[in-house]
Design a protein around this motif. Structure first.
Motif, PDB file in Angstrom:
ATOM      1  N   GLU A  44       0.868  -1.186   0.000  1.00  0.00           N
ATOM      2  CA  GLU A  44       0.000   0.000   0.000  1.00  0.00           C
ATOM      3  C   GLU A  44       0.898   1.227   0.000  1.00  0.00           C
ATOM      4  O   GLU A  44       1.630   1.480   0.952  1.00  0.00           O
ATOM      5  CB  GLU A  44      -0.874  -0.002   1.254  1.00  0.00           C
ATOM      6  N   PHE A  45       0.876   1.998  -1.099  1.00  0.00           N
ATOM      7  CA  PHE A  45       1.678   3.211  -1.185  1.00  0.00           C
ATOM      8  C   PHE A  45       1.213   4.195  -0.130  1.00  0.00           C
ATOM      9  O   PHE A  45       0.018   4.484  -0.012  1.00  0.00           O
ATOM     10  CB  PHE A  45       1.549   3.828  -2.583  1.00  0.00           C
ATOM     11  N   LEU A  46       2.139   4.706   0.676  1.00  0.00           N
ATOM     12  CA  LEU A  46       1.805   5.695   1.695  1.00  0.00           C
ATOM     13  C   LEU A  46       2.145   7.100   1.223  1.00  0.00           C
ATOM     14  O   LEU A  46       1.285   7.965   1.169  1.00  0.00           O
ATOM     15  CB  LEU A  46       2.529   5.383   3.006  1.00  0.00           C
ATOM     16  N   TRP A  47       3.414   7.339   0.875  1.00  0.00           N
ATOM     17  CA  TRP A  47       3.849   8.638   0.393  1.00  0.00           C
ATOM     18  C   TRP A  47       5.266   8.533  -0.132  1.00  0.00           C
ATOM     19  O   TRP A  47       5.942   7.545   0.058  1.00  0.00           O
ATOM     20  CB  TRP A  47       3.773   9.703   1.480  1.00  0.00           C
ATOM     21  N   LYS A  48       5.692   9.602  -0.803  1.00  0.00           N
ATOM     22  CA  LYS A  48       7.063   9.669  -1.277  1.00  0.00           C
ATOM     23  C   LYS A  48       7.701  10.938  -0.743  1.00  0.00           C
ATOM     24  O   LYS A  48       7.044  11.771  -0.118  1.00  0.00           O
ATOM     25  CB  LYS A  48       7.137   9.611  -2.798  1.00  0.00           C
ATOM     26  N   CYS A  57      10.827   8.017  -6.296  1.00  0.00           N
ATOM     27  CA  CYS A  57      11.732   7.610  -5.242  1.00  0.00           C
ATOM     28  C   CYS A  57      12.179   8.834  -4.461  1.00  0.00           C
ATOM     29  O   CYS A  57      12.287   9.900  -5.029  1.00  0.00           O
ATOM     30  CB  CYS A  57      12.917   6.917  -5.894  1.00  0.00           C
ATOM     31  N   PRO A  58      12.490   8.708  -3.243  1.00  0.00           N
ATOM     32  CA  PRO A  58      12.207   7.645  -2.287  1.00  0.00           C
ATOM     33  C   PRO A  58      10.739   7.622  -1.872  1.00  0.00           C
ATOM     34  O   PRO A  58      10.066   8.645  -1.904  1.00  0.00           O
ATOM     35  CB  PRO A  58      13.094   7.962  -1.087  1.00  0.00           C
ATOM     36  N   ALA A  59      10.292   6.447  -1.458  1.00  0.00           N
ATOM     37  CA  ALA A  59       8.885   6.283  -1.103  1.00  0.00           C
ATOM     38  C   ALA A  59       8.753   5.245   0.004  1.00  0.00           C
ATOM     39  O   ALA A  59       9.665   4.478   0.269  1.00  0.00           O
ATOM     40  CB  ALA A  59       8.075   5.855  -2.324  1.00  0.00           C
ATOM     41  N   LEU A  60       7.582   5.249   0.629  1.00  0.00           N
ATOM     42  CA  LEU A  60       7.300   4.315   1.714  1.00  0.00           C
ATOM     43  C   LEU A  60       5.992   3.587   1.410  1.00  0.00           C
ATOM     44  O   LEU A  60       5.014   4.205   0.975  1.00  0.00           O
ATOM     45  CB  LEU A  60       7.176   5.075   3.041  1.00  0.00           C
ATOM     46  N   VAL A  68       7.901  -1.283   3.458  1.00  0.00           N
ATOM     47  CA  VAL A  68       8.912  -1.414   2.421  1.00  0.00           C
ATOM     48  C   VAL A  68       9.362  -0.006   2.077  1.00  0.00           C
ATOM     49  O   VAL A  68       8.538   0.887   1.879  1.00  0.00           O
ATOM     50  CB  VAL A  68       8.360  -2.128   1.171  1.00  0.00           C
ATOM     51  N   VAL A  69      10.678   0.181   2.045  1.00  0.00           N
ATOM     52  CA  VAL A  69      11.251   1.489   1.739  1.00  0.00           C
ATOM     53  C   VAL A  69      11.869   1.437   0.351  1.00  0.00           C
ATOM     54  O   VAL A  69      12.644   0.541   0.041  1.00  0.00           O
ATOM     55  CB  VAL A  69      12.334   1.865   2.776  1.00  0.00           C
TER      56      VAL A  69
END
Length: 106
Positions: A44-48, A57-60, A68-69
């Motif tokens: 689940e994409f949270l933010w970048k 990139c970078p994203a969490l 996952v980083v």
């Protein structure tokens, strides 16, 4: 193939065989993960990074049991400074603002 004859405490060969089977299973799981990588389902994409512009990139990402980083690869000199880095592990750089936001949802 040669059979390995373990030295068993108190002569209990059954316990030794169980211990070796367990160790072998852990080793095989580790080797499979090292070769293939760790498969994570349902990211689940949270933010970048707020300053990353058009790139991703970078994203969490959040996943079952953790995060996952996605970050910038480290050069060899920086990687050499990481402690106890296993063959199936790597480090990436992530700006502080990406991880600092975890406090807001924690």
């Amino acid at each position: 193939m040669h059979e390995i004859a373990p030295v068993c405490p108190d002569g209990d060969r059954g316990d030794c065989v169980k211990m070796l089977d367990s160790a072998a299973s852990r080793y095989l799981r580790h080797e499979a993960r090292r070769r293939k990588g760790l498969r994570m389902r349902n990211l689940e994409f949270l933010w970048k990074d707020a300053t990353s512009g058009g790139g991703g990139c970078p994203a969490l990402y959040k996943t079952e049991g953790g995060y996952v980083v996605q970050g910038i690869k480290l050069d060899d000199a920086t990687r050499a400074q990481l402690r106890q880095l296993a063959d199936d592990e790597d480090g990436v750089f992530v700006p502080a603002n990406v991880l600092d936001r975890l406090r807001e949802i924690g």
